[in-house]
Scaffold this active site. Structure first.
Site, PDB file in Angstrom:
ATOM      1  N   ARG A  51     -22.067  49.218 101.253  1.00  0.00           N
ATOM      2  CA  ARG A  51     -22.990  49.125 100.120  1.00  0.00           C
ATOM      3  C   ARG A  51     -22.983  50.364  99.236  1.00  0.00           C
ATOM      4  NH1 ARG A  51     -24.338  45.896 103.705  1.00  0.00           N
ATOM      5  NH2 ARG A  51     -23.707  47.630 104.983  1.00  0.00           N
ATOM      6  N   THR A  52     -23.140  51.527  99.851  1.00  0.00           N
ATOM      7  CA  THR A  52     -23.367  52.715  99.031  1.00  0.00           C
ATOM      8  C   THR A  52     -22.135  53.024  98.188  1.00  0.00           C
ATOM      9  OG1 THR A  52     -24.783  53.502 100.803  1.00  0.00           O
ATOM     10  CG2 THR A  52     -24.215  55.094  99.096  1.00  0.00           C
ATOM     11  N   LYS A  80      -7.331  68.645 107.049  1.00  0.00           N
ATOM     12  CA  LYS A  80      -6.513  69.856 107.271  1.00  0.00           C
ATOM     13  C   LYS A  80      -7.403  71.086 107.392  1.00  0.00           C
ATOM     14  CE  LYS A  80      -3.405  67.842 103.875  1.00  0.00           C
ATOM     15  NZ  LYS A  80      -3.072  68.027 102.466  1.00  0.00           N
ATOM     16  N   ARG A 101     -20.814  61.162 100.931  1.00  0.00           N
ATOM     17  CA  ARG A 101     -21.372  60.788 102.237  1.00  0.00           C
ATOM     18  C   ARG A 101     -20.642  61.601 103.292  1.00  0.00           C
ATOM     19  NH1 ARG A 101     -22.765  54.959 104.611  1.00  0.00           N
ATOM     20  NH2 ARG A 101     -24.456  55.364 103.145  1.00  0.00           N
ATOM     21  N   HIS A 129     -31.041  60.048 102.838  1.00  0.00           N
ATOM     22  CA  HIS A 129     -30.234  59.057 102.102  1.00  0.00           C
ATOM     23  C   HIS A 129     -31.021  58.690 100.841  1.00  0.00           C
ATOM     24  CE1 HIS A 129     -27.453  55.999 101.109  1.00  0.00           C
ATOM     25  NE2 HIS A 129     -27.427  55.296 102.238  1.00  0.00           N
TER      26      HIS A 129
HETATM   27  N1   CP Z   1     -27.397  51.105 103.352  1.00  0.00           N
HETATM   28  C1   CP Z   1     -26.224  51.752 103.476  1.00  0.00           C
HETATM   29  O1   CP Z   1     -26.147  52.993 103.368  1.00  0.00           O
HETATM   30  O2   CP Z   1     -25.169  50.936 103.729  1.00  0.00           O
HETATM   31  P1   CP Z   1     -23.653  51.428 103.856  1.00  0.00           P
HETATM   32  O3   CP Z   1     -23.571  52.295 105.103  1.00  0.00           O
HETATM   33  O4   CP Z   1     -22.826  50.180 103.945  1.00  0.00           O
HETATM   34  O5   CP Z   1     -23.338  52.254 102.646  1.00  0.00           O
END
Ligand code: CP
Length: 359
Positions: A51-52, A80, A101, A129
């Site tokens: 999603r993100t 590396k 991320r 998040h």
């Molecule tokens: N909600 C969320 O962060 O989903 P993903 O891990 O698929 O990005």
């Protein structure tokens, strides 16, 4: 340079403005199709995501911009040994804005201190998040028609659930919010959220273990996955993984106008039969994430036109205090200065500036 590392980086007025922009994008998508023409978003994903990452990429494409990036650490020079700081400096040469991320807590913050373009925290370990919270806020606003006077149940992994930490920080700033924290004892909310947010701001909350008992009083139920990837002890994960399963029987205990959110992915904590219940809002929530990320990209790129570099807030900083959290970015990037901040002067509690754990 304005970045989004914690949801607290934005005022309530700014969050409300982002929600208003997202609603306008939904109503008038054609007005936004060229807004980011010639702009590039870099997506640096050192951890898996559906999603993100893809909603960020869809958001930038729908704004007329383009996207570069990688979806796993092994295809970047991090494999590396390149540091987060150097990676951020390099991506600043190639893109106009970046979303990161990372499995280590505080990694996007380190990037923001070294980048010359806006950095967005797209999830750092079990810490924060904030863009999921943007999706959550728009969803609650659209489903309930308000962001105040709500009883919100948070259920599952409240210890490592970064979406929960960011959502509590955000919702605690609205009027009339009460939390019901539903978790096994082993997965209770970390102290930095309980004390620095709930206790400090006198937000009413209860900690319970029974989802069934909590159901009747909830306006919003926020389910979370017990995340295998956050556990060091696989036996503990196996013992806790089925702690809560929301099924159609439990849904009968909820209010007729309750809504159910989940950041997704789910494993088995919401039975598929619940998807047909009109109160199940989690797929609409995923769509809302794209609109809020569009609004966020627009805001940060607009503010980047005025590139005043924000000074680090030096109040209460203490140097050379060693963070012992094995999940903190400072454990793998040894050159990072060891800095803590006094977050509670009365108790003289020091917390690492990267991961916010006590030092
Ligand atoms: N909600 C969320 O962060 O989903 P993903 O891990 O698929 O990005």
């Amino acid at each position: 340079m304005r970045s989004l590392i914690s949801i607290l980086d934005f005022s309530v007025a700014e969050l409300d403005q982002l929600i208003a922009t997202a609603k306008d994008i939904i109503a008038n998508p054609d007005n936004y199709r060229e807004k980011c023409r010639y702009k590039k978003l870099a997506t640096l994903f050192f951890e898996p995501s559906t999603r993100t990452r893809l909603s960020f990429e869809a958001a930038m494409l729908e704004l007329g911009g383009s996207v570069i990036g990688f979806s796993e650490a092994s295809s970047s020079s991090a494999s590396k040994g390149e540091s987060m700081a150097d990676t951020a400096k390099i991506l600043s040469c190639y893109a106009d804005i970046m979303a990161i991320r990372h499995p280590k807590e505080g990694a996007p913050y380190v990037a923001s201190r070294n980048a010359t373009i806006p950095v967005i925290n797209a999830g750092d370990g079990g810490h924060q998040h904030p863009t999921q919270t943007l999706a959550d806020l728009l969803t609650i606003s659209r489903e309930k028609g308000r962001l105040n006077d709500l009883t919100i149940g948070l259920c599952g992994d409240l210890k490592y659930g970064r979406t929960v930490h960011s959502l509590i920080e955000a919702m605690s700033r609205y009027e009339g919010i009460r939390f019901v924290l539903i978790s096994p004892a082993e997965l209770k909310l970390p102290s930095y959220v309980r004390f620095n947010v709930l206790e400090k701001h006198h937000i009413p909350y209860t900690e319970v273990t029974s989802l069934e008992d909590a159901m009747p009083e909830l306006d919003v139920l926020y389910m979370t996955r017990i995340q295998q990837e956050r556990f060091d002890d696989v036996e503990e994960y196996n013992r806790l993984k089925d702690s809560y399963v929301l099924d159609t029987e439990k849904m009968q205990l909820g209010k007729a106008d309750m809504c159910v959110l989940h950041p997704l992915p789910r494993v088995n904590e919401i039975s598929v039969a619940v998807d047909d219940d009109p109160r199940a809002a989690y797929f609409r929530q995923a769509l809302n994430g794209k609109y809020m990320r569009m609004a966020l990209i627009l805001k940060l790129l607009e503010e980047a036109q005025n590139p005043a570099r924000e000074a680090i807030d030096t109040e209460g900083l203490v140097y050379d205090r060693v963070c012992k959290n094995p999940k903190c970015i400072c454990q793998v990037e040894q050159e990072l200065p060891q800095i803590a901040r006094i977050t509670d002067p009365a108790e003289n509690i020091l917390r690492c500036i990267y991961c916010e754990q006590k030092v």
